[in-house]
Design an enzyme around this catalytic site. Structure first.
Site, short mmCIF file in Angstrom:
data_model
loop_
_atom_site.label_atom_id
_atom_site.label_comp_id
_atom_site.label_asym_id
_atom_site.label_seq_id
_atom_site.Cartn_x
_atom_site.Cartn_y
_atom_site.Cartn_z
N HIS A 169 -11.02 -10.45 -44.36
CA HIS A 169 -11.63 -11.79 -44.44
C HIS A 169 -11.97 -12.36 -43.06
O HIS A 169 -12.64 -13.37 -42.95
CB HIS A 169 -10.69 -12.75 -45.17
CG HIS A 169 -10.58 -12.44 -46.63
ND1 HIS A 169 -11.18 -13.18 -47.60
CD2 HIS A 169 -9.96 -11.43 -47.29
CE1 HIS A 169 -10.93 -12.67 -48.80
NE2 HIS A 169 -10.18 -11.59 -48.64
N ASP A 377 -15.43 -17.11 -36.48
CA ASP A 377 -14.99 -17.28 -37.86
C ASP A 377 -15.52 -16.11 -38.68
O ASP A 377 -16.68 -15.72 -38.52
CB ASP A 377 -15.59 -18.60 -38.42
CG ASP A 377 -14.65 -19.31 -39.39
OD1 ASP A 377 -13.86 -18.61 -40.05
OD2 ASP A 377 -14.73 -20.55 -39.49
P1 ADQ Z 1 -10.23 -20.09 -43.40
O1 ADQ Z 1 -10.04 -19.81 -41.96
O2 ADQ Z 1 -9.13 -20.84 -44.05
O3 ADQ Z 1 -10.52 -18.75 -44.24
P2 ADQ Z 1 -12.76 -21.30 -44.48
O4 ADQ Z 1 -13.60 -20.15 -44.86
O5 ADQ Z 1 -13.54 -22.42 -43.89
O6 ADQ Z 1 -11.61 -20.94 -43.44
O7 ADQ Z 1 -12.03 -21.83 -45.76
C1 ADQ Z 1 -11.26 -23.00 -45.75
C2 ADQ Z 1 -11.03 -23.47 -47.17
O8 ADQ Z 1 -10.03 -24.49 -47.16
C3 ADQ Z 1 -12.26 -24.07 -47.81
O9 ADQ Z 1 -12.34 -23.67 -49.14
C4 ADQ Z 1 -12.03 -25.59 -47.70
O10 ADQ Z 1 -12.58 -26.34 -48.77
C5 ADQ Z 1 -10.53 -25.66 -47.77
N1 ADQ Z 1 -10.06 -26.84 -46.99
C6 ADQ Z 1 -10.25 -27.07 -45.67
N2 ADQ Z 1 -9.70 -28.24 -45.33
C7 ADQ Z 1 -9.17 -28.77 -46.43
C8 ADQ Z 1 -8.44 -29.98 -46.72
N3 ADQ Z 1 -8.16 -30.88 -45.78
N4 ADQ Z 1 -8.04 -30.17 -48.00
C9 ADQ Z 1 -8.32 -29.27 -48.95
N5 ADQ Z 1 -8.98 -28.12 -48.74
C10 ADQ Z 1 -9.39 -27.87 -47.50
C11 ADQ Z 1 -10.53 -17.33 -43.93
C12 ADQ Z 1 -11.46 -16.93 -42.79
C13 ADQ Z 1 -12.87 -17.42 -43.06
C14 ADQ Z 1 -13.36 -16.90 -44.41
C15 ADQ Z 1 -12.32 -17.14 -45.50
C16 ADQ Z 1 -12.69 -16.43 -46.79
O11 ADQ Z 1 -10.98 -17.43 -41.55
O12 ADQ Z 1 -13.76 -17.04 -42.04
O13 ADQ Z 1 -14.56 -17.55 -44.75
O14 ADQ Z 1 -11.05 -16.69 -45.12
O15 ADQ Z 1 -12.89 -15.07 -46.60
#
Ligand code: ADQ
Length: 474
Positions: A169, A377
């Site tokens: 991921h 990311d």
């Molecule tokens: P993350 O680094 O966690 O994921 P991201 O892909 O942006 O980053 O996902 C974050 C998730 O958390 C989103 O679904 C978002 O809605 C949720 N979220 C963020 N802040 C929140 C809050 N305050 N309250 C509730 N929900 C919140 C890792 C990798 C990424 C990759 C994903 C999936 O780092 O690059 O996209 O896995 O493979």
């Protein structure tokens, strides 16, 4: 005596991930049950799990918790136990303080400790053993992410009958960085144990294939590699996505619309800029907040007219680097609001909290300009969620070119997050662009996300791993 309840369930499709997709809920009568938590991965796997008699192997999240297999929402859950020491060394140590920074361009310094590696090997073996026990003859096993990179080979060694897939991921780094890792060959061999190794971007797949050729002497032809025992496997990009329909339905619902209006009324600004991230040093928060601070200071943004709402989800709070980051961000925000705010008005609204999905959708709907500026990311789902929540084709997305999502979302207002001046200019451009330009960009961006949702992601990967089980994309 009931032997059956003690033995592990058997499954023809097995997901192996660091965490089980469940949370414990308390019923009205005070008893507790498990419910699947609504993450993207569960949404993607649910249809396959249910069709295929699936099981999910993972840690419950509690130290030292020993649980028998159980069912939650019709999905078999097979818990793997982690002791407090293992959480410190395998999870917070090797996974989050060695691999995580190393794989993200070393934006923080990766720490190498031999005890952490030993714990990583031991825990990976435990996950592989659990999978070997649960998987039926000829089953498909899909291993997830950087915490479990040794599992594919460990599993293949004892169960050569299985079809094994792996998906990373986060980014897979170039050889110059990966080469630092004292155990680099073991990780490469571990991953190469899979029949199909999936990455977020073609760049990640290419980095991996190049390392197999140069460090391991494997034969590599295009996306196919041959291991020393003559097995042919593939490495490819499968950009992950979100449950687009679910977010769009939320954004169209009267409750979420009303809540979005309330948020706008509370913020009381002509333009709302919005950022939401896990509080992680890869997300570029320091640079982003500095850029907004300068824009408010110079008067290019007027604190009476614009507001920057930054939500940061608490994350990995026991790891030193994350504690420091939280302090830094709070200092920066406090300083900017102290210098540039007035009574009843702060240019930055900062919330350190986790919100339910409907509240996230309301914030996406309330935002005129979404700012997603990670230093590196794997993909970044926030950018895609914002787009899914804009069915009216309005709003603007400012996006870092170092997010995996940038490869698909080319019509975003693209920035280099290390270039503070560039980021400031592009953020202003996104705010001031004509409605027609914004709409044109948004329409193209939404088209990409709507046609590439999470079900397609799972279906593409599983279809390539095992054409017999290509799931219904719904
Ligand atoms: P993350 O680094 O966690 O994921 P991201 O892909 O942006 O980053 O996902 C974050 C998730 O958390 C989103 O679904 C978002 O809605 C949720 N979220 C963020 N802040 C929140 C809050 N305050 N309250 C509730 N929900 C919140 C890792 C990798 C990424 C990759 C994903 C999936 O780092 O690059 O996209 O896995 O493979």
């Amino acid at each position: 005596m009931n032997n059956e309840s003690k033995s592990n369930p058997q499954a023809s499709f097995v997901v192996v991930a660091n965490r089980l997709p469940v949370e414990q809920v308390t019923n009205d009568d005070g008893s507790t049950t498990w419910r699947t938590s609504p993450g993207g991965l569960v949404t993607a796997m649910e249809p396959v799990m249910k069709n295929q008699d699936g099981a999910w192997i993972g840690w419950s999240g509690a130290p030292g918790e020993k649980l028998d297999p159980f069912e939650a929402d019709d999905i078999k859950q097979v818990p793997v136990e982690l002791s407090q020491d293992e959480i410190n060394e395998y999870y917070e140590g090797f996974s989050n303080a060695t691999l995580w920074p190393l794989y993200h361009d070393s934006v923080a310094f990766p720490e190498y400790h031999r005890e952490w590696w030993d714990a990583y090997v031991k825990v990976n073996q435990r996950f592989a053993d659990a999978a070997a026990e649960v998987a039926e003859e000829g089953a498909t096993v899909w291993v997830q992410d950087y915490q479990l990179q040794l599992v594919p080979k460990m599993l293949r060694d004892v169960r050569p009958d299985l079809k094994i897939g792996f998906f990373l991921h986060i980014p897979f780094p170039p050889g110059e960085l990966f080469g630092q890792l004292p155990w680099r060959e073991r990780i490469l061999e571990g991953l190469a144990g899979a029949d199909l190794v999936g990455f977020q971007t073609p760049e990640g797949a290419a980095n991996f294939l190049r390392l197999l050729r140069t460090r391991m002497n494997y034969q590599v032809q295009r996306d196919t590699f041959t291991t020393p025992d003559g097995r042919r496997s593939r490495a490819r990009a499968y950009p992950i996505s979100i449950d687009v329909q679910m977010f769009e339905d939320l954004a169209r619902s009267p409750e979420v619309k009303a809540r979005a209006k309330e948020i706008r009324d509370d913020l009381d600004a002509k333009t709302v800029f919005f950022g939401v991230d896990r509080l992680d040093y890869t997300k570029g928060l320091r640079q982003r907040i500095r850029a907004f601070g300068e824009l408010f200071k110079s008067g290019e943004l007027d604190a009476d007219e614009a507001v920057f709402l930054q939500v940061a989800t608490p994350s990995r709070e026991r790891v030193e680097e994350y504690k420091r980051l939280r302090d830094d961000i709070e200092l920066l925000v406090g300083r900017i609001n102290g210098d540039m705010g007035r009574i009843g008005r702060s240019p930055i609204t900062y919330l350190h909290n986790t919100f339910p999905r409907s509240e996230m959708a309301a914030m996406y709907l309330a935002a005129d300009v979404m700012v997603v500026t990670p230093l590196r990311d794997g993909m970044n789902l926030v950018a895609k969620e914002y787009l899914a929540c804009r069915p009216n084709n309005d709003g603007a997305l400012v996006l870092s070119e170092f997010a995996g999502a940038a490869l698909e979302l080319k019509q975003a207002y693209m920035v280099n997050p290390y270039d503070i001046n560039g980021m400031k200019n592009t953020t202003l451009q996104a705010m001031n662009d004509t409605a027609a330009n914004k709409r044109r960009r948004m329409r193209a961006l939404r088209r990409q996300v709507v046609t590439h949702d999470i079900k397609k992601w799972a279906s593409d990967f599983l279809g390539d791993l095992d054409p017999d089980m290509k799931p219904d994309e719904g």
